[in-house]
Design a protein around this motif. Structure first.
Motif, mmCIF file in Angstrom:
data_model
loop_
_atom_site.group_PDB
_atom_site.id
_atom_site.type_symbol
_atom_site.label_atom_id
_atom_site.label_comp_id
_atom_site.label_asym_id
_atom_site.label_seq_id
_atom_site.Cartn_x
_atom_site.Cartn_y
_atom_site.Cartn_z
ATOM 1 N N ARG A 13 -24.683 -41.957 41.263
ATOM 2 C CA ARG A 13 -24.917 -41.561 39.877
ATOM 3 C C ARG A 13 -26.369 -41.859 39.546
ATOM 4 O O ARG A 13 -26.864 -42.948 39.824
ATOM 5 N N ILE A 14 -27.068 -40.906 38.973
ATOM 6 C CA ILE A 14 -28.468 -41.098 38.587
ATOM 7 C C ILE A 14 -28.516 -42.082 37.427
ATOM 8 O O ILE A 14 -27.856 -41.887 36.414
ATOM 9 N N ASP A 15 -29.283 -43.155 37.607
ATOM 10 C CA ASP A 15 -29.423 -44.203 36.592
ATOM 11 C C ASP A 15 -30.896 -44.323 36.234
ATOM 12 O O ASP A 15 -31.679 -44.919 36.971
ATOM 13 N N LEU A 16 -31.271 -43.747 35.102
ATOM 14 C CA LEU A 16 -32.676 -43.757 34.686
ATOM 15 C C LEU A 16 -33.188 -45.167 34.387
ATOM 16 O O LEU A 16 -34.396 -45.396 34.420
ATOM 17 N N SER A 17 -32.301 -46.109 34.140
ATOM 18 C CA SER A 17 -32.736 -47.472 33.811
ATOM 19 C C SER A 17 -33.362 -48.189 35.004
ATOM 20 O O SER A 17 -34.024 -49.211 34.826
ATOM 21 N N PHE A 29 -36.348 -39.610 37.104
ATOM 22 C CA PHE A 29 -35.779 -39.277 38.399
ATOM 23 C C PHE A 29 -36.578 -38.119 38.972
ATOM 24 O O PHE A 29 -36.738 -37.081 38.322
ATOM 25 N N TYR A 30 -37.095 -38.293 40.190
ATOM 26 C CA TYR A 30 -37.977 -37.317 40.818
ATOM 27 C C TYR A 30 -37.277 -36.622 41.981
ATOM 28 O O TYR A 30 -36.594 -37.261 42.779
ATOM 29 N N LEU A 31 -37.520 -35.324 42.072
ATOM 30 C CA LEU A 31 -36.977 -34.525 43.157
ATOM 31 C C LEU A 31 -38.048 -33.586 43.690
ATOM 32 O O LEU A 31 -39.063 -33.370 43.031
ATOM 33 N N SER A 32 -37.790 -33.032 44.858
ATOM 34 C CA SER A 32 -38.703 -32.078 45.479
ATOM 35 C C SER A 32 -37.904 -30.896 46.005
ATOM 36 O O SER A 32 -36.762 -31.053 46.437
ATOM 37 N N ALA A 33 -38.515 -29.724 45.989
ATOM 38 C CA ALA A 33 -37.903 -28.554 46.613
ATOM 39 C C ALA A 33 -38.121 -28.588 48.125
ATOM 40 O O ALA A 33 -37.490 -27.844 48.867
ATOM 41 N N SER A 34 -38.998 -29.496 48.571
ATOM 42 C CA SER A 34 -39.309 -29.624 49.994
ATOM 43 C C SER A 34 -38.429 -30.694 50.645
ATOM 44 O O SER A 34 -38.571 -31.881 50.360
ATOM 45 N N GLN A 144 -43.254 -31.451 42.407
ATOM 46 C CA GLN A 144 -42.219 -32.423 42.120
ATOM 47 C C GLN A 144 -41.552 -32.054 40.800
ATOM 48 O O GLN A 144 -42.155 -31.406 39.947
ATOM 49 N N TYR A 145 -40.303 -32.454 40.683
ATOM 50 C CA TYR A 145 -39.495 -32.179 39.506
ATOM 51 C C TYR A 145 -39.087 -33.517 38.915
ATOM 52 O O TYR A 145 -38.416 -34.313 39.573
ATOM 53 N N PHE A 146 -39.500 -33.752 37.666
ATOM 54 C CA PHE A 146 -39.231 -34.997 36.957
ATOM 55 C C PHE A 146 -38.158 -34.747 35.909
ATOM 56 O O PHE A 146 -38.259 -33.817 35.113
ATOM 57 N N PHE A 147 -37.128 -35.565 35.940
ATOM 58 C CA PHE A 147 -36.072 -35.531 34.934
ATOM 59 C C PHE A 147 -36.110 -36.883 34.238
ATOM 60 O O PHE A 147 -35.806 -37.910 34.848
ATOM 61 N N GLY A 148 -36.495 -36.871 32.957
ATOM 62 C CA GLY A 148 -36.749 -38.125 32.265
ATOM 63 C C GLY A 148 -35.764 -38.518 31.198
ATOM 64 O O GLY A 148 -35.914 -39.582 30.590
ATOM 65 N N ILE A 153 -30.801 -34.851 33.128
ATOM 66 C CA ILE A 153 -30.121 -35.080 34.424
ATOM 67 C C ILE A 153 -28.724 -34.469 34.456
ATOM 68 O O ILE A 153 -28.162 -34.288 35.537
ATOM 69 N N GLN A 154 -28.198 -34.097 33.305
ATOM 70 C CA GLN A 154 -26.884 -33.443 33.267
ATOM 71 C C GLN A 154 -26.915 -32.073 33.950
ATOM 72 O O GLN A 154 -25.876 -31.527 34.296
#
Length: 159
Positions: A13-17, A29-34, A144-148, A153-154
């Motif tokens: 589970r993504i936990d931003l804390s 939370f950071y992600l990459s398409a690569s 990079q893809y940032f979800f803050g 994140i939903q």
């Protein structure tokens, strides 16, 4: 769209804390398409922490759905002065209080030596143009893809 998050563990589970401060686009939370870039980050993190196992966490993102909702999305399509200033602002923020109000930020990833370059720029050793050039990811442009936010994140579905 498929996105990857490299870690030293499986993320149930993504936990931003638990997000770290002082990152390119802030605490999130950071992600990459690569896949390769995410794997490299997973390997590096596992080696640095000397615990866990390098793991690729894979997520699906419905971009159309993301963009149709009432989210604040900021995109940088290339390395630019605006991108560099945004990265600098976030890297200098050592608190969990966001420097911006965006739910999602998409843009180039900065090189690992960002802290060093920020010190050079803020001390006046290099100008903005040199700072920008030094921040470029050494293997070419990679996004990079940032979800803050919890709302953002939903839109990520773990595969």
């Amino acid at each position: 769209m498929i996105l990857y998050h490299g870690s030293n563990m499986e993320i149930e589970r993504i936990d931003l804390s638990v997000s770290k401060v002082g990152k390119d686009f802030g605490c999130g939370f950071y992600l990459s398409a690569s896949k390769e870039q995410a794997w490299e980050l997973a390997s590096r993190k596992t080696e640095q922490l000397e615990e866990g196992i390098a793991t690729l966490n894979i997520y699906e993102l419905n971009e159309e759905e993301l963009r149709s909702d009432n989210l604040s999305i900021l995109e940088f399509y290339e390395y630019s002065k605006e991108w560099a200033e945004f990265v600098l602002m976030n890297r200098k923020n050592r608190t969990r209080i966001p420097s911006h109000g965006h739910d999602v930020v998409i843009g180039p990833i900065a090189d690992d030596a960002v802290g060093y370059q920020i010190r050079r720029f803020t001390s006046g050793l290099i100008d903005m143009n040199k700072f920008l050039e030094e921040l470029k990811y050494m293997k070419g442009i990679s996004f990079q893809y940032f979800f803050g936010t919890e709302k953002a994140i939903q839109y990520l579905r773990k595969l």
